[in-house]
Scaffold this motif. Structure first.
Motif, mmCIF file in Angstrom:
data_model
loop_
_atom_site.group_PDB
_atom_site.id
_atom_site.type_symbol
_atom_site.label_atom_id
_atom_site.label_comp_id
_atom_site.label_asym_id
_atom_site.label_seq_id
_atom_site.Cartn_x
_atom_site.Cartn_y
_atom_site.Cartn_z
ATOM 1 N N THR A 1 5.369 5.352 -8.747
ATOM 2 C CA THR A 1 4.285 5.753 -9.510
ATOM 3 C C THR A 1 4.719 6.427 -10.772
ATOM 4 O O THR A 1 4.341 6.531 -11.840
ATOM 5 C CB THR A 1 2.937 6.900 -8.794
ATOM 6 N N LYS B 1 0.718 -1.105 -0.156
ATOM 7 C CA LYS B 1 -0.063 -0.088 0.052
ATOM 8 C C LYS B 1 0.748 1.268 -0.131
ATOM 9 O O LYS B 1 0.528 2.257 -0.667
ATOM 10 C CB LYS B 1 -0.841 0.029 1.364
ATOM 11 N N LYS B 2 1.902 1.190 0.689
ATOM 12 C CA LYS B 2 2.717 2.297 0.874
ATOM 13 C C LYS B 2 3.455 2.573 -0.565
ATOM 14 O O LYS B 2 3.873 3.735 -0.878
ATOM 15 C CB LYS B 2 3.677 1.982 1.832
ATOM 16 N N GLU C 1 1.793 4.225 -2.956
ATOM 17 C CA GLU C 1 1.639 5.671 -2.840
ATOM 18 C C GLU C 1 3.033 6.660 -2.691
ATOM 19 O O GLU C 1 2.981 7.826 -2.773
ATOM 20 C CB GLU C 1 1.119 6.153 -1.366
#
Length: 334
Positions: free
Chosen positions: A294, A285-286, A289
């Motif tokens: 990304t 999840k981290k 983000e």
């Protein structure tokens, strides 16, 4: 002679405790609290991440970007190892059979659900415990810029009026983009002329050369040509419109209930403890983000799409059922 006459009370107590421990058959077994503490300490050594495809491709890039970002949040590093062969079957098979302790992960792809029904893999989706999805890219119907269809409605109408006349290129018989086009023809009750190529890029090249009428590959694989005005994307097989292609509708918007594409995520052997999955899920999840991660995906026109273990498991189950039926309908099982 009595035992207490030889040893002090303290020594006797220690000896007796030792003897009792030996009688248990496992004097070195940790207590419940100790075992819990050790479990909470995961990971205590380097983690291996299997990539079932060659270095340099999109899946490898996602894996290495994941490892780089995960190394910022996990106390131990992740090392990427490419295990190629069998269209992903070799690497995923090794990952499914690994010791379920969290130290050998697999970067699984949608082929985890397509290879088994095709008879090209010894593992089953149930041999894995999905941890987190990192990326997902839908199929898209893309045609030449000078094609007579400007909307998916026009394309579908022509295909229904002319069964078998529309040639749709894919990345190989039985591959995800072939299955996507097959799913579409079933939804709209017509027939396409499926033209297999050795990968998505040759299919796109054939479309640019006017040798076929459409391709059903991902937006990432046609993005440059669409942006250059050489191709036009009519619709995506996704639940929502893509941020980079906001003007392109989804099939569902046009009354065609179809959401299909590729994805990449982290999975572990099915018997891996839940506490290990939680650590990896939170790390993933981290990672999704993290701007460094990304940025890599954005550069390759790949979509970031995090899903936790429960949501990812449900998606895998849904795709497994879909592709098993499609493969059966196509008679593709080896």
């Amino acid at each position: 002679m009595k035992l207490k006459s030889i040893f002090s009370g303290l020594a006797a107590t220690a000896l007796i405790a030792s003897l009792v421990g030996c009688g248990s058959g496992n004097s070195s077994a940790p207590s419940g609290d100790q075992a819990a503490g050790e479990a909470e300490a995961y990971p205590k050594k380097q983690i291996e991440l299997i990539v079932p495809y060659a270095a340099g491709g999109g899946t490898d890039a996602v894996a290495r970007a994941f490892a780089d970002s995960a190394n910022k949040v996990l106390p131990q590093s992740i090392g990427v190892v490419n295990k190629t062969g069998g269209g992903g079957a070799v690497g995923m098979s090794e990952g499914a059979k690994a010791k379920p302790d969290g130290y050998k992960l697999t970067l699984v792809t949608v082929e985890m659900t397509t290879l088994p029904p095709l008879g090209l893999a010894t593992f089953k989706p149930d041999d894995f415990k999905p941890v987190a999805r990192l990326n997902a890219d839908p199929a898209a119907i893309t045609v030449s810029a000078d094609a007579p269809w400007n909307t998916i409605e026009e394309f579908v109408a022509y295909a229904k009026e002319n069964p078998g006349k529309v040639r749709i290129g894919n990345s190989g018989t039985g591959a995800i983009w072939h299955l996507a086009a097959t799913a579409l023809e079933q939804k709209i009750d017509t027939k396409f002329n499926h033209i297999p190529f050795d990968g998505a890029n040759p299919a796109v090249t054939a479309l640019l050369g006017g040798h076929i009428e459409a391709v059903s590959v991902s937006p990432a694989e046609v993005a440059a040509q669409v942006e250059a005005g050489k191709l036009k994307m009519l619709a995506v097989m996704a639940d929502e419109r893509l941020p980079k292609f906001k003007d392109v509708p989804t099939m569902k918007e046009k009354g065609i209930d179809l959401s299909i594409g590729t994805w990449r995520g982290i999975a572990v052997p099915k018997d891996t403890p839940d506490n290990v999955v939680t650590v990896l899920k939170d790390a993933a999840k981290k990672v999704t983000e993290d701007k460094a991660f990304t940025d890599v995906l954005e550069k390759m026109n790949l979509g970031v799409s995090y899903a936790d273990d429960a949501a990812f498991s449900e998606a895998v189950k849904k795709d497994s059922e879909l592709f098993t039926k499609l493969v059966s309908d196509l008679g593709l099982k080896k």
